[in-house]
Design a protein around this motif. Structure first.
Motif, PDB file in Angstrom:
ATOM      1  N   ILE A  25       0.870  -1.168   0.000  1.00  0.00           N
ATOM      2  CA  ILE A  25       0.000   0.000   0.000  1.00  0.00           C
ATOM      3  C   ILE A  25       0.908   1.218   0.000  1.00  0.00           C
ATOM      4  N   ILE A  26       0.689   2.111  -0.944  1.00  0.00           N
ATOM      5  CA  ILE A  26       1.508   3.310  -1.031  1.00  0.00           C
ATOM      6  C   ILE A  26       0.783   4.444  -0.324  1.00  0.00           C
ATOM      7  N   ASN A  27       1.460   5.007   0.630  1.00  0.00           N
ATOM      8  CA  ASN A  27       0.921   6.073   1.451  1.00  0.00           C
ATOM      9  C   ASN A  27       1.460   7.401   0.928  1.00  0.00           C
ATOM     10  N   VAL A  28       0.541   8.311   0.584  1.00  0.00           N
ATOM     11  CA  VAL A  28       0.926   9.624   0.071  1.00  0.00           C
ATOM     12  C   VAL A  28       0.392  10.683   1.026  1.00  0.00           C
ATOM     13  N   ARG A  29       1.298  11.408   1.622  1.00  0.00           N
ATOM     14  CA  ARG A  29       0.952  12.469   2.575  1.00  0.00           C
ATOM     15  C   ARG A  29       0.005  11.991   3.668  1.00  0.00           C
ATOM     16  N   GLY A  30       0.307  10.815   4.199  1.00  0.00           N
ATOM     17  CA  GLY A  30      -0.465  10.292   5.323  1.00  0.00           C
ATOM     18  C   GLY A  30      -1.733   9.542   4.961  1.00  0.00           C
ATOM     19  N   LYS A  31      -2.007   9.385   3.666  1.00  0.00           N
ATOM     20  CA  LYS A  31      -3.217   8.674   3.247  1.00  0.00           C
ATOM     21  C   LYS A  31      -2.857   7.515   2.330  1.00  0.00           C
ATOM     22  N   ASN A  32      -3.470   6.366   2.582  1.00  0.00           N
ATOM     23  CA  ASN A  32      -3.264   5.216   1.712  1.00  0.00           C
ATOM     24  C   ASN A  32      -3.952   5.481   0.376  1.00  0.00           C
ATOM     25  N   LYS A  33      -3.166   5.491  -0.735  1.00  0.00           N
ATOM     26  CA  LYS A  33      -3.715   5.875  -2.035  1.00  0.00           C
ATOM     27  C   LYS A  33      -3.651   4.788  -3.094  1.00  0.00           C
ATOM     28  N   TYR A  34      -2.641   3.928  -3.070  1.00  0.00           N
ATOM     29  CA  TYR A  34      -2.448   2.969  -4.149  1.00  0.00           C
ATOM     30  C   TYR A  34      -2.090   1.602  -3.575  1.00  0.00           C
ATOM     31  N   VAL A  35      -2.342   0.571  -4.390  1.00  0.00           N
ATOM     32  CA  VAL A  35      -1.956  -0.784  -4.022  1.00  0.00           C
ATOM     33  C   VAL A  35      -1.104  -1.339  -5.157  1.00  0.00           C
ATOM     34  N   VAL A  36      -0.014  -1.972  -4.816  1.00  0.00           N
ATOM     35  CA  VAL A  36       0.858  -2.615  -5.797  1.00  0.00           C
ATOM     36  C   VAL A  36       0.818  -4.118  -5.545  1.00  0.00           C
ATOM     37  N   LEU A  37       0.568  -4.863  -6.620  1.00  0.00           N
ATOM     38  CA  LEU A  37       0.550  -6.327  -6.561  1.00  0.00           C
ATOM     39  C   LEU A  37       1.520  -6.851  -7.604  1.00  0.00           C
ATOM     40  N   ASP A  38       2.057  -8.045  -7.391  1.00  0.00           N
ATOM     41  CA  ASP A  38       2.827  -8.625  -8.480  1.00  0.00           C
ATOM     42  C   ASP A  38       1.840  -9.101  -9.552  1.00  0.00           C
ATOM     43  N   MET A  39       2.316  -9.315 -10.764  1.00  0.00           N
ATOM     44  CA  MET A  39       1.438  -9.596 -11.891  1.00  0.00           C
ATOM     45  C   MET A  39       0.608 -10.859 -11.684  1.00  0.00           C
ATOM     46  N   ALA A  40       1.172 -11.894 -11.110  1.00  0.00           N
ATOM     47  CA  ALA A  40       0.419 -13.136 -10.883  1.00  0.00           C
ATOM     48  C   ALA A  40      -0.767 -12.881  -9.955  1.00  0.00           C
ATOM     49  N   ARG A  41      -0.551 -12.130  -8.909  1.00  0.00           N
ATOM     50  CA  ARG A  41      -1.641 -11.831  -7.968  1.00  0.00           C
ATOM     51  C   ARG A  41      -2.703 -10.943  -8.629  1.00  0.00           C
ATOM     52  N   TYR A  42      -2.259  -9.965  -9.417  1.00  0.00           N
ATOM     53  CA  TYR A  42      -3.197  -9.109 -10.136  1.00  0.00           C
ATOM     54  C   TYR A  42      -4.055  -9.933 -11.093  1.00  0.00           C
ATOM     55  N   GLN A  43      -3.416 -10.822 -11.845  1.00  0.00           N
ATOM     56  CA  GLN A  43      -4.162 -11.656 -12.799  1.00  0.00           C
ATOM     57  C   GLN A  43      -5.179 -12.537 -12.073  1.00  0.00           C
ATOM     58  N   GLN A  44      -4.830 -13.025 -10.894  1.00  0.00           N
ATOM     59  CA  GLN A  44      -5.763 -13.826 -10.098  1.00  0.00           C
ATOM     60  C   GLN A  44      -6.976 -12.986  -9.694  1.00  0.00           C
ATOM     61  N   PHE A  45      -6.734 -11.776  -9.203  1.00  0.00           N
ATOM     62  CA  PHE A  45      -7.847 -10.880  -8.850  1.00  0.00           C
ATOM     63  C   PHE A  45      -8.704 -10.572 -10.073  1.00  0.00           C
ATOM     64  N   ARG A  46      -8.058 -10.281 -11.184  1.00  0.00           N
ATOM     65  CA  ARG A  46      -8.780  -9.936 -12.407  1.00  0.00           C
ATOM     66  C   ARG A  46      -9.646 -11.105 -12.868  1.00  0.00           C
ATOM     67  N   GLN A  47      -9.114 -12.316 -12.819  1.00  0.00           N
ATOM     68  CA  GLN A  47      -9.887 -13.485 -13.231  1.00  0.00           C
ATOM     69  C   GLN A  47     -11.096 -13.680 -12.322  1.00  0.00           C
ATOM     70  N   GLN A  48     -10.911 -13.481 -11.033  1.00  0.00           N
ATOM     71  CA  GLN A  48     -12.033 -13.602 -10.103  1.00  0.00           C
ATOM     72  C   GLN A  48     -13.093 -12.541 -10.389  1.00  0.00           C
TER      73      GLN A  48
END
Length: 84
Positions: free
Chosen positions: A27-50
């Motif tokens: 989770i990328i925190n920008v100025r004290g707020k959680n703004k983005y999530v980074v996943l590796d490609m395999a995990r992203y593809q799993q989420f996308r398929q679901q």
């Protein structure tokens, strides 16, 4: 795992690879707020398929329960234009 945007700026994108060896997501925190999530490609593809599987299941359920209409492509296009 939460990392700050500043850490990414100073350490570079290769920093992700190292962190993702021990964490499923970052989770990328920008100025004290959680703004983005980074996943590796395999995990992203799993989420996308679901996500696609769920959309398919819901569409099939709508069809089964009669929640659809039949129309030509032109009728559909006109409906979309009118909705704008």
């Amino acid at each position: 795992m939460i990392v700050s945007a500043n850490e990414i700026k100073t350490k570079g994108v290769s920093f992700f690879s190292k962190l993702l060896e021990t964490a499923d997501e970052l989770i990328i925190n920008v100025r004290g707020k959680n703004k983005y999530v980074v996943l590796d490609m395999a995990r992203y593809q799993q989420f996308r398929q679901q996500e696609l599987d769920l959309a398919h299941m819901l569409a099939m359920q709508d069809i089964k329960e009669g929640r659809y209409k039949v129309q030509t492509a032109k009728e559909h296009a006109n409906e979309l234009i009118n909705a704008l």
